[in-house]
Motif scaffolding. Structure first.
Motif, PDB file in Angstrom:
ATOM      1  N   THR A 229       0.833  -1.201   0.000  1.00 42.75           N
ATOM      2  CA  THR A 229       0.000   0.000   0.000  1.00 42.75           C
ATOM      3  C   THR A 229       0.867   1.250   0.000  1.00 42.75           C
ATOM      4  O   THR A 229       1.728   1.410   0.876  1.00 42.75           O
ATOM      5  N   PRO A 230       0.687   2.154  -0.961  1.00 45.12           N
ATOM      6  CA  PRO A 230       1.443   3.414  -0.946  1.00 45.12           C
ATOM      7  C   PRO A 230       1.164   4.181   0.347  1.00 45.12           C
ATOM      8  O   PRO A 230       0.025   4.220   0.832  1.00 45.12           O
ATOM      9  N   ILE A 231       2.209   4.777   0.907  1.00 42.53           N
ATOM     10  CA  ILE A 231       2.036   5.569   2.129  1.00 42.53           C
ATOM     11  C   ILE A 231       1.640   6.976   1.726  1.00 42.53           C
ATOM     12  O   ILE A 231       2.485   7.803   1.364  1.00 42.53           O
ATOM     13  N   ILE A 232       0.343   7.225   1.780  1.00 45.35           N
ATOM     14  CA  ILE A 232      -0.221   8.538   1.472  1.00 45.35           C
ATOM     15  C   ILE A 232      -0.840   9.054   2.757  1.00 45.35           C
ATOM     16  O   ILE A 232      -1.929   8.636   3.159  1.00 45.35           O
ATOM     17  N   LEU A 233      -0.128   9.946   3.429  1.00 47.87           N
ATOM     18  CA  LEU A 233      -0.626  10.475   4.695  1.00 47.87           C
ATOM     19  C   LEU A 233      -1.758  11.453   4.439  1.00 47.87           C
ATOM     20  O   LEU A 233      -1.680  12.310   3.570  1.00 47.87           O
ATOM     21  N   THR A 234      -2.815  11.310   5.201  1.00 44.84           N
ATOM     22  CA  THR A 234      -3.970  12.191   5.074  1.00 44.84           C
ATOM     23  C   THR A 234      -4.302  12.792   6.430  1.00 44.84           C
ATOM     24  O   THR A 234      -4.226  12.094   7.455  1.00 44.84           O
ATOM     25  N   PRO A 235      -4.644  14.075   6.486  1.00 42.63           N
ATOM     26  CA  PRO A 235      -5.042  14.654   7.774  1.00 42.63           C
ATOM     27  C   PRO A 235      -6.387  14.138   8.268  1.00 42.63           C
ATOM     28  O   PRO A 235      -6.738  14.356   9.426  1.00 42.63           O
ATOM     29  N   VAL A 236      -7.127  13.471   7.415  1.00 42.98           N
ATOM     30  CA  VAL A 236      -8.440  12.945   7.789  1.00 42.98           C
ATOM     31  C   VAL A 236      -8.254  11.715   8.672  1.00 42.98           C
ATOM     32  O   VAL A 236      -7.587  10.753   8.284  1.00 42.98           O
ATOM     33  N   ILE A 237      -8.833  11.763   9.860  1.00 43.64           N
ATOM     34  CA  ILE A 237      -8.782  10.639  10.797  1.00 43.64           C
ATOM     35  C   ILE A 237     -10.195  10.102  10.945  1.00 43.64           C
ATOM     36  O   ILE A 237     -11.116  10.833  11.312  1.00 43.64           O
ATOM     37  N   SER A 238     -10.365   8.827  10.658  1.00 40.15           N
ATOM     38  CA  SER A 238     -11.706   8.240  10.582  1.00 40.15           C
ATOM     39  C   SER A 238     -12.195   7.691  11.908  1.00 40.15           C
ATOM     40  O   SER A 238     -13.401   7.528  12.110  1.00 40.15           O
ATOM     41  N   SER A 239     -11.283   7.394  12.822  1.00 39.79           N
ATOM     42  CA  SER A 239     -11.683   6.764  14.079  1.00 39.79           C
ATOM     43  C   SER A 239     -10.658   7.085  15.156  1.00 39.79           C
ATOM     44  O   SER A 239      -9.453   7.129  14.899  1.00 39.79           O
ATOM     45  N   LEU A 240     -11.142   7.313  16.375  1.00 37.81           N
ATOM     46  CA  LEU A 240     -10.256   7.544  17.505  1.00 37.81           C
ATOM     47  C   LEU A 240      -9.695   6.231  18.040  1.00 37.81           C
ATOM     48  O   LEU A 240      -8.591   6.192  18.571  1.00 37.81           O
ATOM     49  N   SER A 241     -10.440   5.152  17.868  1.00 37.05           N
ATOM     50  CA  SER A 241     -10.044   3.867  18.439  1.00 37.05           C
ATOM     51  C   SER A 241      -9.546   2.870  17.403  1.00 37.05           C
ATOM     52  O   SER A 241      -9.002   1.827  17.772  1.00 37.05           O
ATOM     53  N   ALA A 242      -9.717   3.172  16.118  1.00 37.01           N
ATOM     54  CA  ALA A 242      -9.286   2.230  15.078  1.00 37.01           C
ATOM     55  C   ALA A 242      -8.877   2.983  13.825  1.00 37.01           C
ATOM     56  O   ALA A 242      -9.382   2.742  12.726  1.00 37.01           O
ATOM     57  N   ALA A 243      -7.922   3.898  13.960  1.00 35.84           N
ATOM     58  CA  ALA A 243      -7.465   4.692  12.820  1.00 35.84           C
ATOM     59  C   ALA A 243      -6.551   3.860  11.933  1.00 35.84           C
ATOM     60  O   ALA A 243      -5.873   2.931  12.391  1.00 35.84           O
ATOM     61  N   ALA A 244      -6.525   4.214  10.656  1.00 36.52           N
ATOM     62  CA  ALA A 244      -5.606   3.566   9.730  1.00 36.52           C
ATOM     63  C   ALA A 244      -4.192   4.080   9.969  1.00 36.52           C
ATOM     64  O   ALA A 244      -3.986   5.171  10.515  1.00 36.52           O
ATOM     65  N   ARG A 245      -3.209   3.316   9.535  1.00 36.21           N
ATOM     66  CA  ARG A 245      -1.810   3.642   9.794  1.00 36.21           C
ATOM     67  C   ARG A 245      -1.354   4.918   9.095  1.00 36.21           C
ATOM     68  O   ARG A 245      -0.374   5.538   9.503  1.00 36.21           O
ATOM     69  N   ASN A 246      -2.063   5.329   8.045  1.00 38.14           N
ATOM     70  CA  ASN A 246      -1.664   6.515   7.280  1.00 38.14           C
ATOM     71  C   ASN A 246      -2.457   7.764   7.655  1.00 38.14           C
ATOM     72  O   ASN A 246      -2.275   8.811   7.044  1.00 38.14           O
ATOM     73  N   GLU A 247      -3.335   7.669   8.644  1.00 36.27           N
ATOM     74  CA  GLU A 247      -4.219   8.791   8.959  1.00 36.27           C
ATOM     75  C   GLU A 247      -3.558   9.764   9.927  1.00 36.27           C
ATOM     76  O   GLU A 247      -2.844   9.386  10.856  1.00 36.27           O
ATOM     77  N   GLY A 248      -3.812  11.051   9.700  1.00 36.65           N
ATOM     78  CA  GLY A 248      -3.283  12.110  10.539  1.00 36.65           C
ATOM     79  C   GLY A 248      -2.081  12.793   9.926  1.00 36.65           C
ATOM     80  O   GLY A 248      -1.172  12.138   9.386  1.00 36.65           O
ATOM     81  N   ALA A 249      -2.080  14.142   9.962  1.00 35.73           N
ATOM     82  CA  ALA A 249      -0.919  14.911   9.511  1.00 35.73           C
ATOM     83  C   ALA A 249       0.182  14.802  10.561  1.00 35.73           C
ATOM     84  O   ALA A 249      -0.076  14.911  11.757  1.00 35.73           O
ATOM     85  N   ARG A 250       1.413  14.584  10.112  1.00 35.90           N
ATOM     86  CA  ARG A 250       2.540  14.378  11.026  1.00 35.90           C
ATOM     87  C   ARG A 250       3.410  15.626  11.079  1.00 35.90           C
ATOM     88  O   ARG A 250       3.656  16.269  10.058  1.00 35.90           O
ATOM     89  N   SER A 251       3.891  15.948  12.261  1.00 42.10           N
ATOM     90  CA  SER A 251       4.638  17.192  12.452  1.00 42.10           C
ATOM     91  C   SER A 251       6.142  16.975  12.322  1.00 42.10           C
ATOM     92  O   SER A 251       6.710  16.087  12.964  1.00 42.10           O
ATOM     93  N   ILE A 252       6.782  17.815  11.508  1.00 42.68           N
ATOM     94  CA  ILE A 252       8.247  17.872  11.468  1.00 42.68           C
ATOM     95  C   ILE A 252       8.706  19.299  11.800  1.00 42.68           C
ATOM     96  O   ILE A 252       9.710  19.773  11.296  1.00 42.68           O
ATOM     97  N   LYS A 253       7.930  19.960  12.666  1.00 41.69           N
ATOM     98  CA  LYS A 253       8.316  21.312  13.094  1.00 41.69           C
ATOM     99  C   LYS A 253       9.694  21.277  13.735  1.00 41.69           C
ATOM    100  O   LYS A 253      10.573  22.083  13.405  1.00 41.69           O
ATOM    101  N   TYR A 254       9.886  20.366  14.675  1.00 38.76           N
ATOM    102  CA  TYR A 254      11.230  20.071  15.148  1.00 38.76           C
ATOM    103  C   TYR A 254      11.831  19.099  14.145  1.00 38.76           C
ATOM    104  O   TYR A 254      11.456  17.937  14.092  1.00 38.76           O
TER     105      TYR A 254
END
Length: 508
Positions: free
Chosen positions: A358-383
């Motif tokens: 599966t291509p790793i396409i990160l999405t800011p959309v999170i579908s579930s608090l208890s069963a999110a997909a591995r690619n869900e959520g925007a990740r921070s590289i501020k630091y």
């Protein structure tokens, strides 16, 4: 700007001798000696070192750990969804997001311990300095630094838990103290800072980088006054403006033209915006060491990002921002939006990363608090993730920045005049640096959104949202308004058990 020999020496000293440090809940008063010691400025600086290094996880829980979790993962800014078997942790991250925590959540106890440990360190060192017969010109300044640091720790404790003990003497038995009203703690912090400021250095440079200067104390004082309405019920906006002006008028600081230079792995060398930071260096820690600072890259990056940055440890794929928060970055030219990783991810050679097939396409959309997909959520590289690092990085952790001083003054001007446009010029300084279009007007909501964009993932979101009356509001996966009592955390149950004199906060 970093004085390498001074700062690295303090960190190494603490790592080697950390077992001699006392916690607030330990009675080790017999370790204070009246012997002569500290016969040189270098020796005195080394003695004071643990007061600073305790901020940086010398005891495995620094400012970027449980304290940070409580200030961010309870807000709309950082969400830690469960992904398969990862990040369940008995539901504590869901409790933070949903604001349904109980006094038994381990993060609450660890954050309390972080603050009380730091206070205990300072009280011990202060007692040693006061008992010494050695007198050097730098000694009053170091005692003032300890006083300002103790105010910082009490402020963090008060901001989280409201009614907390005041412990400012090493001889005080911690099992006899009781909570003080928040207003009394506020007054103590204010008095400590006012007493310290005249004796703190006005030198800003290599010799004082990472130490409590007069301007770091003024910045904390401004933060205290900006939140005075929340803490005491009485606004102190004029005092906030005066504290900010003490920093601004010094002409010691300026906005860094490169926003992300403030958080780079070498952020100490271009520190014109950094008022107070916690220095660290990955080279000081071994492969199995859990101490140190700036582990955000492991908390947020996808597992496959290990190869991108040649990390010595697989990232943990946890901390994220959801689409609602990510979309606050609504100016296409705003450089701050690039703090987030979204979309297709690539390796060092430009090849698309995959998670299995599966291509790793990160999405800011999170579908579930208890069963999110591995690619869900925007990740921070501020630091910025540091290549070839393992658990620790070399980015110094930024506590106070000049940008915050400008924004605090802008907010205090607006609240004082009941006109949000009163701080527009200052806010547009911040936006101009970020390459975002200047705003023509401001409201309370747009001002809070600007603070979100500028200070995302720096540990200020809960503090800001409470001040603007937004912390308890509904958000994704949380449909209801939380009770007012959730504006402060409960006293952790282990602390109540250890000290029956402590009284639980209302609502818990």
């Amino acid at each position: 700007m970093k004085s390498v020999s001074f700062l690295k020496g303090l960190i190494l000293l603490t790592i080697v001798s950390g077992v001699s440090c006392t916690k607030l809940d330990e009675k080790l008063y017999d370790r204070v000696s009246a012997e002569n010691f500290g016969n040189s400025e270098t020796e005195l600086l080394a003695l004071v070192g643990p007061a600073y290094s305790s901020l940086g996880s010398e005891n495995r829980d620094g400012i970027d750990n449980d304290y940070f979790f409580l200030q961010e993962a309870s807000t709309d800014e950082i969400i830690v969804p469960t992904r398969g078997t990862d990040w369940d942790d008995n539901g504590k991250w869901r409790q933070l997001w949903l604001q349904t925590w109980t006094p038994d959540v381990d993060i609450l106890n660890a954050a309390w311990g972080f603050c009380s440990y730091g206070i205990g360190q300072i009280n011990r060192i202060e007692a040693q300095l006061l008992s010494s017969t050695v007198e050097l010109p730098v000694k009053p300044q170091l005692l003032a630094e300890l006083k300002a640091l103790r105010a910082l720790y009490h402020w963090m404790l008060m901001d989280l838990y409201g009614n907390v003990p005041i412990v400012a003497d090493f001889k005080t038995d911690p099992n006899t103290v009781t909570n003080k009203p928040r207003a009394e703690v506020f007054a103590f912090i204010e008095s400590e800072l006012k007493a310290a400021i005249p004796k703190l250095t006005t030198t800003v440079g290599a010799s004082t980088y990472g130490r409590m200067t007069r301007y770091a104390a003024f910045t904390l004082l401004a933060k205290l006054y900006l939140n005075a309405q929340v803490y005491t019920g009485t606004a102190r906006y004029t005092d906030c403006i005066a504290a900010c002006d003490s920093v601004i008028n010094s002409a010691k600081y300026t906005l860094n033209n490169n926003f992300f230079a403030n958080f780079a792995t070498n952020n100490d060398i271009s520190a014109e915006e950094i008022i107070f930071s916690i220095p660290t260096d990955k080279s000081l820690y071994g492969p199995g060491d859990f101490s140190g600072l700036t582990r955000m890259q492991l908390r947020t990056l996808h597992y496959s990002h290990r190869a991108v940055y040649n990390l010595g440890e697989t990232p943990w794929n946890g901390f994220s921002s959801n689409a609602d928060f990510y979309n606050k970055f609504n100016d296409p030219n705003d450089v701050r939006k690039s703090m987030f990783l979204v979309g297709q991810q690539y390796d060092n050679l430009g090849n698309p990363l995959t998670d299995g097939a599966t291509p790793i396409i990160l999405t800011p959309v999170i579908s579930s608090l208890s069963a999110a997909a591995r690619n869900e959520g925007a990740r921070s590289i501020k630091y910025a993730p540091e290549k070839n690092s393992r658990r620790q990085q070399s980015n110094d952790w930024v506590v106070f920045r000049y940008a915050d001083v400008l924004m605090m003054k802008a907010e205090a001007l607006a609240r004082q005049s009941n006109n949000w446009n009163a701080g527009l010029t200052l806010v547009n300084q911040i936006r101009t640096r970020a390459k975002a279009a200047p705003l023509s007007s401001l409201t309370a909501d747009s001002f809070l959104d600007e603070r979100a964009r500028e200070f995302a993932w720096e540990g200020w979101r809960r503090n800001d949202m409470i001040r603007f009356g937004k912390f308890l509001q509904p958000k994704q996966f949380k449909a209801n308004v939380s009770p007012d009592t959730r504006n402060i955390y409960p006293i952790p149950r282990p602390r109540l058990t250890a000290n029956p004199n402590l009284k639980q906060n209302p609502g818990y």
